[in-house]
Design a protein around this motif. Structure first.
Motif, short mmCIF file in Angstrom:
data_model
loop_
_atom_site.label_atom_id
_atom_site.label_comp_id
_atom_site.label_asym_id
_atom_site.label_seq_id
_atom_site.Cartn_x
_atom_site.Cartn_y
_atom_site.Cartn_z
N GLY A 90 -8.33 18.27 4.10
CA GLY A 90 -9.30 17.89 3.08
C GLY A 90 -9.20 16.41 2.73
N LEU A 91 -7.97 15.91 2.60
CA LEU A 91 -7.76 14.50 2.29
C LEU A 91 -8.27 13.60 3.41
N ALA A 92 -8.01 14.00 4.66
CA ALA A 92 -8.47 13.21 5.80
C ALA A 92 -10.00 13.11 5.83
N TYR A 139 0.83 -1.21 0.00
CA TYR A 139 0.00 0.00 0.00
C TYR A 139 0.86 1.25 0.00
N VAL A 140 1.96 1.24 0.74
CA VAL A 140 2.87 2.38 0.77
C VAL A 140 3.34 2.73 -0.64
N LEU A 159 -11.88 -1.28 11.28
CA LEU A 159 -11.51 0.05 11.76
C LEU A 159 -10.00 0.20 11.86
N THR A 160 -9.34 -0.83 12.38
CA THR A 160 -7.88 -0.77 12.51
C THR A 160 -7.21 -0.66 11.15
N GLY A 190 -5.42 5.14 6.35
CA GLY A 190 -5.66 6.58 6.37
C GLY A 190 -4.45 7.37 6.85
N VAL A 191 -3.88 6.94 7.96
CA VAL A 191 -2.70 7.64 8.51
C VAL A 191 -1.54 7.55 7.53
#
Length: 205
Positions: free
Chosen positions: A49-51, A9-10, A144-145, A151-152
Motif C-alpha cells: 500500500g505504501l509503495a 532523508y533516512v 526518476l533516480t 521510495g526504496v
C-alpha cells in the motif's frame, strides 16, 4: 543523490515510520493476536500500500518539476510548514493506542489484503509524502533516480519499523497499551516533526 541528503532523508523517514498511525495500530494488533511470524504477511501488505502511494506521489512531483520550478518551490515551503503543523497536532494528541486481540484466525493472504487496504485508504500517507519528497529532490538532477532512492528507502525503513512494533507488541502488549505512555510518545514524535520542519525551513532561508 548526495550522501548527506540521503542520510537526512533516512532520519526523517525513520521519524515518519515510527510515529503512531493506522499502520502502527495494525502491526501492534497483529503482534498481540498472532505473534511476529504470522504477522509478516500483514507487514508486506502495508508496504504494498505504501509503495502504491509513493508511485502516485512520485509521478505527480516529477510532472510538477517538469512544468513549473516556482510551483515546486512553493510546495517545498508548504511541506516544511506542514511538518511543523503535524508536529503541533501530534504534541497535542491525547488519544491512546488501543488494540484488541482478535481470537479469530486469519490466513496470511487475508492479513496481507487487509493491511494493503489500511495503507491505501490512509490519505495522511499521501499528504505526508507530498510534503516530504520535494525537500530532498534536486530539480536539476535526474528525477526518476532520486524518487526511486527515496521510495526504496521509505519502504525499507517502514518495513523494519513495523516489524519492530509487531515484535514489541508480541512481548510487551500491556505496556504499549498504556495511555500515559502513548501520550509521552506522541509528544516525543511531535517534537521531532516540528524539529524536522524547522530545520528544512532554515536550510531554505
Amino acid at each position: 543523490m548526495d550522501t548527506h541528503v540521503w542520510l537526512a532523508y533516512v532520519v526523517t523517514a525513520i521519524v515518519f515510520s515510527l510515529a503512531p498511525g493506522s499502520g502502527t495500530v495494525n502491526s501492534i494488533s497483529n503482534g498481540l493476536s498472532y505473534g511476529t511470524r504470522k504477522s509478516l504477511a500483514a507487514i508486506v501488505g502495508l508496504q504494498i500500500g505504501l509503495a502504491f502511494h509513493i508511485i502516485l506521489v512520485g509521478a505527480g512531483i516529477g510532472a510538477l518539476v517538469a512544468k513549473s520550478a516556482l510551483a515546486f518551490s512553493i510546495i517545498k515551503w508548504v511541506g516544511a510548514a506542514y511538518l511543523v503543523w503535524l508536529g503541533i497536532q501530534k504534541w497535542r494528541d491525547r488519544s491512546s493506542l488501543t488494540t484488541q486481540a482478535d481470537s479469530t484466525e486469519l490466513s496470511a493472504w487475508s492479513m496481507m489484503n487487509k493491511a494493503v487496504l489500511i495503507n491505501l485508504t490512509n490519505p495522511k500517507s499521501i499528504v505526508f509524502l507530498v510534503a516530504l519528497f520535494p525537500q530532498f529532490i534536486d530539480p536539476a538532477k535526474d528525477q526518476l533516480t532520486q524518487l526511486a532512492v527515496l521510495g526504496v528507502t521509505t519502504v525499507a525503513i517502514d518495513s523494519i519499523v513495523m516489524l519492530g512494533y509487531t515484535s514489541l507488541a508480541a512481548q510487551m502488549g500491556r505496556f504499549i497499551r498504556s495511555e500515559r505512555i502513548m501520550m509521552k510518545i506522541n509528544k516525543v514524535f511531535g517534537s521531532m516533526f516540528m524539529g524536522c520542519g524547522a530545520l528544512l525551513a532554515a536550510a531554505k532561508s
